[in-house]
Design a protein around this motif. Structure first.
Motif, PDB file in Angstrom:
ATOM      1  N   THR A  69       0.844  -1.207   0.000  1.00 22.64           N
ATOM      2  CA  THR A  69       0.000   0.000   0.000  1.00 22.64           C
ATOM      3  C   THR A  69       0.872   1.247   0.000  1.00 22.64           C
ATOM      4  N   ALA A  70       0.670   2.091  -1.012  1.00 17.45           N
ATOM      5  CA  ALA A  70       1.456   3.334  -1.154  1.00 17.45           C
ATOM      6  C   ALA A  70       0.498   4.526  -1.105  1.00 17.45           C
ATOM      7  N   LEU A  71       0.098   4.909   0.104  1.00 23.35           N
ATOM      8  CA  LEU A  71      -0.831   6.036   0.255  1.00 23.35           C
ATOM      9  C   LEU A  71      -0.214   7.348  -0.224  1.00 23.35           C
ATOM     10  N   GLY A  72       1.009   7.615   0.220  1.00 20.89           N
ATOM     11  CA  GLY A  72       1.651   8.877  -0.120  1.00 20.89           C
ATOM     12  C   GLY A  72       1.825   9.049  -1.621  1.00 20.89           C
ATOM     13  N   ASP A  73       2.231   7.959  -2.305  1.00 20.26           N
ATOM     14  CA  ASP A  73       2.429   8.049  -3.755  1.00 20.26           C
ATOM     15  C   ASP A  73       1.110   8.304  -4.483  1.00 20.26           C
ATOM     16  N   SER A  74       0.021   7.725  -3.984  1.00 20.15           N
ATOM     17  CA  SER A  74      -1.278   7.939  -4.627  1.00 20.15           C
ATOM     18  C   SER A  74      -1.719   9.393  -4.485  1.00 20.15           C
ATOM     19  N   ILE A  75      -1.446  10.012  -3.326  1.00 18.37           N
ATOM     20  CA  ILE A  75      -1.783  11.427  -3.142  1.00 18.37           C
ATOM     21  C   ILE A  75      -0.925  12.290  -4.054  1.00 18.37           C
ATOM     22  N   GLY A  76       0.374  11.966  -4.147  1.00 23.01           N
ATOM     23  CA  GLY A  76       1.260  12.727  -5.025  1.00 23.01           C
ATOM     24  C   GLY A  76       0.841  12.628  -6.489  1.00 23.01           C
ATOM     25  N   LEU A  77       0.427  11.435  -6.916  1.00 23.18           N
ATOM     26  CA  LEU A  77      -0.033  11.267  -8.290  1.00 23.18           C
ATOM     27  C   LEU A  77      -1.317  12.055  -8.534  1.00 23.18           C
ATOM     28  N   ALA A  78      -2.188  12.109  -7.540  1.00 22.51           N
ATOM     29  CA  ALA A  78      -3.418  12.896  -7.671  1.00 22.51           C
ATOM     30  C   ALA A  78      -3.095  14.382  -7.818  1.00 22.51           C
ATOM     31  N   ILE A  79      -2.097  14.863  -7.071  1.00 23.45           N
ATOM     32  CA  ILE A  79      -1.696  16.272  -7.189  1.00 23.45           C
ATOM     33  C   ILE A  79      -1.212  16.565  -8.600  1.00 23.45           C
ATOM     34  N   ASN A  80      -0.394  15.678  -9.156  1.00 26.00           N
ATOM     35  CA  ASN A  80       0.092  15.866 -10.528  1.00 26.00           C
ATOM     36  C   ASN A  80      -1.050  15.835 -11.534  1.00 26.00           C
ATOM     37  N   THR A  81      -2.040  15.002 -11.298  1.00 25.46           N
ATOM     38  CA  THR A  81      -3.185  14.924 -12.206  1.00 25.46           C
ATOM     39  C   THR A  81      -3.997  16.215 -12.161  1.00 25.46           C
ATOM     40  N   PHE A  82      -4.150  16.792 -10.977  1.00 27.56           N
ATOM     41  CA  PHE A  82      -4.867  18.061 -10.850  1.00 27.56           C
ATOM     42  C   PHE A  82      -4.128  19.212 -11.540  1.00 27.56           C
ATOM     43  N   GLU A  83      -2.797  19.101 -11.677  1.00 29.47           N
ATOM     44  CA  GLU A  83      -2.012  20.191 -12.260  1.00 29.47           C
ATOM     45  C   GLU A  83      -2.436  20.478 -13.701  1.00 29.47           C
ATOM     46  N   ALA A  84      -2.991  19.486 -14.382  1.00 29.42           N
ATOM     47  CA  ALA A  84      -3.411  19.673 -15.777  1.00 29.42           C
ATOM     48  C   ALA A  84      -4.773  20.350 -15.883  1.00 29.42           C
ATOM     49  N   SER A  85      -5.382  20.698 -14.753  1.00 28.97           N
ATOM     50  CA  SER A  85      -6.730  21.284 -14.743  1.00 28.97           C
ATOM     51  C   SER A  85      -6.663  22.750 -14.338  1.00 28.97           C
ATOM     52  N   GLU A  86      -7.580  23.549 -14.905  1.00 30.55           N
ATOM     53  CA  GLU A  86      -7.709  24.960 -14.534  1.00 30.55           C
ATOM     54  C   GLU A  86      -8.901  25.193 -13.612  1.00 30.55           C
ATOM     55  N   ILE A  87      -9.642  24.136 -13.283  1.00 27.40           N
ATOM     56  CA  ILE A  87     -10.795  24.253 -12.396  1.00 27.40           C
ATOM     57  C   ILE A  87     -10.313  24.375 -10.952  1.00 27.40           C
ATOM     58  N   GLU A  88     -10.865  25.337 -10.232  1.00 26.60           N
ATOM     59  CA  GLU A  88     -10.361  25.644  -8.891  1.00 26.60           C
ATOM     60  C   GLU A  88     -10.806  24.618  -7.849  1.00 26.60           C
ATOM     61  N   GLU A  89     -12.039  24.118  -7.951  1.00 22.29           N
ATOM     62  CA  GLU A  89     -12.531  23.185  -6.931  1.00 22.29           C
ATOM     63  C   GLU A  89     -12.004  21.787  -7.225  1.00 22.29           C
ATOM     64  N   ARG A  90     -11.177  21.267  -6.329  1.00 23.93           N
ATOM     65  CA  ARG A  90     -10.526  19.979  -6.525  1.00 23.93           C
ATOM     66  C   ARG A  90     -10.800  19.082  -5.322  1.00 23.93           C
ATOM     67  N   LEU A  91     -11.307  17.900  -5.603  1.00 20.53           N
ATOM     68  CA  LEU A  91     -11.727  16.983  -4.541  1.00 20.53           C
ATOM     69  C   LEU A  91     -11.056  15.632  -4.755  1.00 20.53           C
TER      70      LEU A  91
END
Length: 327
Positions: free
Chosen positions: A179-201
């Motif tokens: 289980t890699a919790l930290g890596d999954s959060i980091g990957l989610a942050i990188n995925t959000f970087e491609a978005s211009e929408i402010e509300e991120r969940l």
């Protein structure tokens, strides 16, 4: 339905009449034979001599044709368009990433199903998440799966049917047994970087503690907070278990609170379903709808009609002049 893009142009319609009334007739100087005793002839004939000019009278068909041509040209300038049926487009106003644990422990069959019988943890999660995705109108959703490593199964998209299909094809162990919790959060942050929408969940779902991350889960949560990502963590494992299979709810709660989110423990399928409802209540969904009507420009039709009338008038003049020449 028809509409004029520039209806104010119609104010030009009476311009020829105004011009004809205000501007004096055109006068042209011509050569003439001078008669020294012209005044005496006019007086003998009982005529009054005065300055003036002969104004050529226009033919009725020329006046009517010219008026129609002017009206058609003004209509073309007004921009006639045909309006199609109204169209509505729903624009995403929120990005949601589902990060789902598919480590080896998710194969455990201890999750109470709807009928009370134990089912596989991942199967129960897939069923509830699929229902959650069915109500995501107006959201863009991405799917991340993680075990020993984290992977983007589906990028941010409004094609939720594809996300649901990819989720259904996901199996335990595809990303490794740990289980890699930290890596999954980091990957989610990188995925959000491609978005211009402010509300991120970010909705993080796991049944174990962090054992394989290269990035500390706490550091990842701090970065997520700075990037405007709000995280909701859901635990579906066994808090009483030992070792890698033990659900660390304290860690999940710490991570969620650092980003302004919440952490939940899902004891069964009904509890997991109610958690998603609670997340929706905490984050009301806002839908931006864009409405428009397709337009078809019709300006070429009055222009073509004006050209046709002009050709007809020219042909009539040519026929008249040609007839006189032959006579």
């Amino acid at each position: 339905m028809f509409e004029l893009s520039h209806p104010w142009v119609l104010l030009l319609l009476p311009l020829p009449l105004i011009w004809r009334r205000i501007v004096p007739p055109y006068r042209q100087r011509q050569d003439a034979l001078r008669v020294p005793f012209f005044d005496q002839i006019a007086e003998a004939a009982g005529l009054t001599v005065q300055d003036g000019a002969a104004i050529v009278a226009h033919k009725r068909r020329a006046l009517i044709g010219g008026g129609l041509m002017w009206a058609l040209l003004v209509l073309a300038l007004a921009g006639p368009v045909r309006l199609g049926p109204p169209q509505e487009i729903t624009k995403a106003t929120r990005d949601v990433i589902l990060a789902i644990d598919i480590s080896g422990s998710m194969d455990t069959r201890d999750f109470p199903g709807e009928d009370g019988k134990p089912v596989q943890r991942l199967a129960a999660v897939q069923e509830v998440v699929e229902a959650f995705l069915a109500d995501r109108t107006g959201d863009r959703v991405a799917l991340i799966v993680f075990g020993t490593r984290a992977y983007v199964q589906a990028p941010l998209t409004e094609d939720l049917d594809t996300v649901r299909a990819l989720l259904a094809q996901t199996e335990v162990g595809m990303a490794g047994p740990h289980t890699a919790l930290g890596d999954s959060i980091g990957l989610a942050i990188n995925t959000f970087e491609a978005s211009e929408i402010e509300e991120r969940l970010l909705i993080l779902l796991s049944d174990g503690n962090d054992t394989a991350s290269r990035m500390s889960p706490v550091n990842a949560a701090e970065i997520a907070r700075d990037k405007g990502v709000r995280m909701f963590a859901i635990g579906v494992g066994d808090p009483e278990a030992s070792g890698e299979d033990r659900l660390d709810m304290a860690l999940l709660n710490n991570l969620a609170q650092r980003t302004g989110g919440e952490a939940y423990f899902a004891a069964d399928a009904d509890a997991l379903d109610s958690i998603y409802d609670e997340i929706d209540a905490l984050n009301p969904q806002e839908i931006e709808t864009l409405s428009w009507r397709p337009q078809q420009n019709l300006a070429h039709w009055p222009l073509m009609a004006a050209m046709a009338i002009g050709l007809i008038l020219l042909m009539s003049l040519w026929v008249r002049d040609h007839g006189r020449a032959r006579a």
